[in-house]
Design an enzyme around this catalytic site. Structure first.
Site, PDB file in Angstrom:
ATOM      1  N   CYS A  48       0.883  -1.173   0.000  1.00 48.14           N
ATOM      2  CA  CYS A  48       0.000   0.000   0.000  1.00 48.14           C
ATOM      3  C   CYS A  48       0.915   1.217   0.000  1.00 48.14           C
ATOM      4  O   CYS A  48       2.061   1.138   0.450  1.00 48.14           O
ATOM      5  CB  CYS A  48      -0.873  -0.042   1.255  1.00 48.14           C
ATOM      6  SG  CYS A  48      -1.696   1.497   1.689  1.00 48.14           S
ATOM      7  N   HIS A  49       0.410   2.347  -0.473  1.00 47.88           N
ATOM      8  CA  HIS A  49       1.301   3.503  -0.578  1.00 47.88           C
ATOM      9  C   HIS A  49       1.850   3.942   0.795  1.00 47.88           C
ATOM     10  O   HIS A  49       2.934   4.516   0.875  1.00 47.88           O
ATOM     11  CB  HIS A  49       0.622   4.668  -1.309  1.00 47.88           C
ATOM     12  CG  HIS A  49       1.609   5.504  -2.058  1.00 47.88           C
ATOM     13  ND1 HIS A  49       1.517   5.786  -3.396  1.00 47.88           N
ATOM     14  CD2 HIS A  49       2.764   6.081  -1.640  1.00 47.88           C
ATOM     15  CE1 HIS A  49       2.560   6.510  -3.755  1.00 47.88           C
ATOM     16  NE2 HIS A  49       3.324   6.704  -2.712  1.00 47.88           N
ATOM     17  N   THR A  50       1.133   3.650   1.861  1.00 56.22           N
ATOM     18  CA  THR A  50       1.608   4.051   3.194  1.00 56.22           C
ATOM     19  C   THR A  50       2.944   3.364   3.522  1.00 56.22           C
ATOM     20  O   THR A  50       3.828   3.970   4.140  1.00 56.22           O
ATOM     21  CB  THR A  50       0.534   3.755   4.262  1.00 56.22           C
ATOM     22  OG1 THR A  50      -0.713   4.284   3.786  1.00 56.22           O
ATOM     23  CG2 THR A  50       0.863   4.391   5.589  1.00 56.22           C
ATOM     24  N   HIS A  70       1.413  -4.019   5.754  1.00 57.46           N
ATOM     25  CA  HIS A  70       0.224  -4.011   6.620  1.00 57.46           C
ATOM     26  C   HIS A  70      -1.024  -4.489   5.900  1.00 57.46           C
ATOM     27  O   HIS A  70      -2.069  -4.630   6.516  1.00 57.46           O
ATOM     28  CB  HIS A  70      -0.002  -2.610   7.205  1.00 57.46           C
ATOM     29  CG  HIS A  70      -0.277  -1.565   6.170  1.00 57.46           C
ATOM     30  ND1 HIS A  70       0.716  -1.022   5.388  1.00 57.46           N
ATOM     31  CD2 HIS A  70      -1.441  -1.001   5.775  1.00 57.46           C
ATOM     32  CE1 HIS A  70       0.163  -0.138   4.565  1.00 57.46           C
ATOM     33  NE2 HIS A  70      -1.134  -0.117   4.769  1.00 57.46           N
ATOM     34  N   GLU A  71      -0.915  -4.743   4.574  1.00 53.15           N
ATOM     35  CA  GLU A  71      -2.101  -5.224   3.844  1.00 53.15           C
ATOM     36  C   GLU A  71      -1.839  -6.694   3.564  1.00 53.15           C
ATOM     37  O   GLU A  71      -0.949  -7.024   2.766  1.00 53.15           O
ATOM     38  CB  GLU A  71      -2.217  -4.412   2.546  1.00 53.15           C
ATOM     39  CG  GLU A  71      -3.569  -4.486   1.908  1.00 53.15           C
ATOM     40  CD  GLU A  71      -3.660  -3.575   0.683  1.00 53.15           C
ATOM     41  OE1 GLU A  71      -4.057  -2.411   0.824  1.00 53.15           O
ATOM     42  OE2 GLU A  71      -3.334  -4.044  -0.426  1.00 53.15           O
ATOM     43  N   CYS A 100     -10.270  -2.503  20.553  1.00 54.95           N
ATOM     44  CA  CYS A 100     -10.176  -3.199  21.845  1.00 54.95           C
ATOM     45  C   CYS A 100     -11.558  -3.619  22.322  1.00 54.95           C
ATOM     46  O   CYS A 100     -11.693  -4.464  23.192  1.00 54.95           O
ATOM     47  CB  CYS A 100      -9.488  -2.309  22.887  1.00 54.95           C
ATOM     48  SG  CYS A 100     -10.534  -0.992  23.560  1.00 54.95           S
ATOM     49  N   CYS A 103     -13.009   0.662  24.884  1.00 53.91           N
ATOM     50  CA  CYS A 103     -12.828   2.100  25.114  1.00 53.91           C
ATOM     51  C   CYS A 103     -14.033   2.889  24.582  1.00 53.91           C
ATOM     52  O   CYS A 103     -14.905   2.333  23.912  1.00 53.91           O
ATOM     53  CB  CYS A 103     -11.530   2.572  24.454  1.00 53.91           C
ATOM     54  SG  CYS A 103     -11.632   2.666  22.660  1.00 53.91           S
ATOM     55  N   CYS A 106     -14.403   2.562  20.800  1.00 52.76           N
ATOM     56  CA  CYS A 106     -14.913   1.268  20.361  1.00 52.76           C
ATOM     57  C   CYS A 106     -16.397   1.140  20.682  1.00 52.76           C
ATOM     58  O   CYS A 106     -17.143   0.478  19.965  1.00 52.76           O
ATOM     59  CB  CYS A 106     -14.111   0.131  20.982  1.00 52.76           C
ATOM     60  SG  CYS A 106     -12.465  -0.015  20.240  1.00 52.76           S
ATOM     61  N   CYS A 114      -9.862   3.633  18.098  1.00 55.14           N
ATOM     62  CA  CYS A 114      -9.646   2.961  19.394  1.00 55.14           C
ATOM     63  C   CYS A 114      -8.544   3.662  20.191  1.00 55.14           C
ATOM     64  O   CYS A 114      -7.456   3.916  19.678  1.00 55.14           O
ATOM     65  CB  CYS A 114      -9.275   1.509  19.139  1.00 55.14           C
ATOM     66  SG  CYS A 114      -8.816   0.616  20.627  1.00 55.14           S
ATOM     67  N   ARG A 118      -5.264   2.524  18.177  1.00 60.22           N
ATOM     68  CA  ARG A 118      -5.345   3.342  16.955  1.00 60.22           C
ATOM     69  C   ARG A 118      -3.986   3.420  16.271  1.00 60.22           C
ATOM     70  O   ARG A 118      -2.945   3.189  16.898  1.00 60.22           O
ATOM     71  CB  ARG A 118      -5.866   4.753  17.273  1.00 60.22           C
ATOM     72  CG  ARG A 118      -4.910   5.581  18.068  1.00 60.22           C
ATOM     73  CD  ARG A 118      -5.374   7.022  18.148  1.00 60.22           C
ATOM     74  NE  ARG A 118      -6.680   7.140  18.787  1.00 60.22           N
ATOM     75  CZ  ARG A 118      -7.282   8.300  19.026  1.00 60.22           C
ATOM     76  NH1 ARG A 118      -6.706   9.442  18.675  1.00 60.22           N
ATOM     77  NH2 ARG A 118      -8.456   8.343  19.616  1.00 60.22           N
ATOM     78  N   CYS A 178      -6.464  -3.392   3.938  1.00 62.35           N
ATOM     79  CA  CYS A 178      -6.248  -1.941   4.058  1.00 62.35           C
ATOM     80  C   CYS A 178      -6.941  -1.182   2.926  1.00 62.35           C
ATOM     81  O   CYS A 178      -8.034  -0.677   3.085  1.00 62.35           O
ATOM     82  CB  CYS A 178      -4.766  -1.562   4.125  1.00 62.35           C
ATOM     83  SG  CYS A 178      -4.581   0.233   4.209  1.00 62.35           S
ATOM     84  N   ARG A 373      -2.937  -3.174  -7.312  1.00 59.27           N
ATOM     85  CA  ARG A 373      -2.342  -3.930  -6.210  1.00 59.27           C
ATOM     86  C   ARG A 373      -1.529  -5.113  -6.747  1.00 59.27           C
ATOM     87  O   ARG A 373      -1.937  -5.780  -7.702  1.00 59.27           O
ATOM     88  CB  ARG A 373      -3.416  -4.455  -5.264  1.00 59.27           C
ATOM     89  CG  ARG A 373      -3.910  -3.365  -4.303  1.00 59.27           C
ATOM     90  CD  ARG A 373      -2.756  -2.767  -3.501  1.00 59.27           C
ATOM     91  NE  ARG A 373      -3.193  -1.994  -2.363  1.00 59.27           N
ATOM     92  CZ  ARG A 373      -3.031  -0.677  -2.238  1.00 59.27           C
ATOM     93  NH1 ARG A 373      -2.478   0.042  -3.198  1.00 59.27           N
ATOM     94  NH2 ARG A 373      -3.430  -0.060  -1.129  1.00 59.27           N
TER      95      ARG A 373
END
Ligand SMILES: NC(=O)c1ccc[n+]([C@@H]2O[C@H](COP(=O)([O-])OP(=O)(O)OC[C@H]3O[C@@H](n4cnc5c(N)ncnc54)[C@H](O)[C@@H]3O)[C@@H](O)[C@H]2O)c1
Ligand SMILES: [Zn+2]
Ligand SMILES: [Zn+2]
Length: 380
Positions: A48-50, A70-71, A100, A103, A106, A114, A118, A178, A373
């Site tokens: 992903c670009h992040t 992360h994806e 979680c 909180c 959530c 969260c 987060r 993601c 992708r």
């Protein structure tokens, strides 16, 4: 429990040793999961670009050596103390932001931010003890977004894992972990266009085209795609994009071009570029009186958003979102079900596939704006 449970697992991981330098496939050691953590065997991951921004570390804090990614999609290998809702063999999608379930966020219907889990782009260690779970020759390697999926095994907080239908094909639904859910949710959950609306999408990568898909599902009458890369336009037609604007083709700001095309502005706009000027244009191109703009692109750390306050007084709304406001554990399994029921197509987002050994090519594709992708198979 697996024979590996409770033991260190040696495995392959793609390590970023320095900003902007090709990843190196290394033998690393992955420690067992601690309380409330889960060790996952990653089957597929995509880029992903992040990941790219934090690997380049130009407008972001550098933290190296680090394992990005992360994806992804994977299978639970073992669980740490206190994890009751996941067990060995469960199919899971990791998410860069968690839930979680306890909180105020959530418990709120309106938020997925969260308090505990987060997104935190600068943390490179696990929450419970402030240590990494990855080691090479005894030295720690930092995590990324609590997921670090460019590794055969990774340790993730149980609150950042969505348990999904085991019959869902992991080599496809990994893109829902993601980008696709983010774009789709940005439109359906945040911009909320009414049937017949006009929608502008800035940035026609996977996130932007998923936002366009959301606009199509919501019944938008016109979807205007904006991108600097002219090659994006032919692909975008498959996603229901009806009009194209390349800012480079016009001698005036793109918000003015869009206002002229739409008799004063679009009803909704969704920014999926990460470029600060596109963010400002995305806001200024919405119609006064009712227009809503949603920012999705991740800005550089020093960017600031500048517009005339009168644009707000004239009844335009600016919003932003992480993960399309979906709550990862509660909502992501439902997005997977949408795919299983053929209400959502993910195949058209998958333009490349690579074995793990070629992971650096996925970075080249994204840097060159080729395709959407790229699925990386950890088993190859
Ligand atoms: N908020 C979130 O939860 C979230 C989640 C995932 C990704 N993101 C962000 O979304 C953005 C898109 O991600 P992606 O993976 O689809 O990236 P991508 O690189 O595949 O697509 C980005 C597109 O934007 C275009 N673009 C760049 N600058 C532009 C400009 N000034 N005007 C018009 N178009 C421009 C590029 O040509 C490219 O086609 C990134 O910033 C990423 O970090 C945010
Ligand atoms: Zn992402
Ligand atoms: Zn929470």
């Amino acid at each position: 429990m697996a024979a590996t449970a409770g033991r260190v697992i040696p495995c392959k991981a793609a390590v970023a040793w320095e900003a902007g330098k090709p990843l190196v496939i290394e033998r690393v050691e992955v420690a067992p999961p601690q309380a409330m953590e889960v060790r996952v065997k990653i089957k597929y991951t995509s880029l992903c670009h992040t990941d790219l921004y934090f690997w380049e570390a130009k407008g972001q804090n550098p933290l190296f050596p680090r394992i990005f990614g992360h994806e992804a999609a994977g299978i639970v290998e073992s669980v740490g103390e206190g994890v009751t809702d996941l067990k060995k063999g469960d199919h899971v999608l990791p998410v860069f932001t968690g839930e979680c379930k306890e909180c105020a966020h959530c418990k709120s219907e309106e938020s997925n931010m969260c308090d505990l889990l987060r997104i935190n782009t600068d943390r490179g260690v696990m929450l419970s003890d402030g240590n990494a779970r990855f080691f090479k020759n005894g030295s720690p390697i930092y995590h990324f977004l609590g997921t670090s999926t460019f590794s055969e095994y990774t340790v993730i907080h149980s609150g950042c894992l969505a348990k999904i239908d085991p019959s869902a094909p992991l080599d496809k639904v990994c893109v829902l972990s993601c980008g696709i859910s983010t774009g789709l949710g940005a439109t359906l959950n945040v911009a909320k266009p009414k049937k017949g609306s006009t929608v502008a999408v800035f940035g026609l990568g996977a996130v932007g085209l998923a936002a366009a898909e959301g606009a199509r599902i919501a019944g938008a009458s016109r979807i205007i795609g904006v991108d600097l890369n002219p090659n994006r336009f032919s692909e975008a037609k498959k996603f229901g994009v009806t009009d194209f604007v390349n800012p480079k083709d016009h001698g005036k700001p793109v918000q003015e071009v869009i206002a002229e095309m739409t008799n004063g502005g679009v009803d909704r706009s969704i920014e999926c570029t990460g470029n600060i000027n596109a963010m400002i244009s995305a806001f200024e191109c919405v119609h006064d009186g009712w227009g809503v703009a949603v920012l999705v692109g991740v800005p550089s750390k020093d960017d600031s958003f500048k517009t005339k306050p009168i644009n707000f007084l004239n009844e335009r709304t600016l919003k932003g979102t992480f993960f399309g406001n979906y709550k990862p554990r509660t909502d992501l399994p439902k997005v997977v079900d949408m795919y299983m029921k053929k209400q959502l197509e993910v195949e058209k987002f998958i333009t490349h596939r690579l074995p793990f050994s070629d992971i650096n090519k996925a970075f080249d594709y994204m840097i060159n704006g080729e395709g959407l992708r790229c699925i990386i198979s950890l088993d190859e």
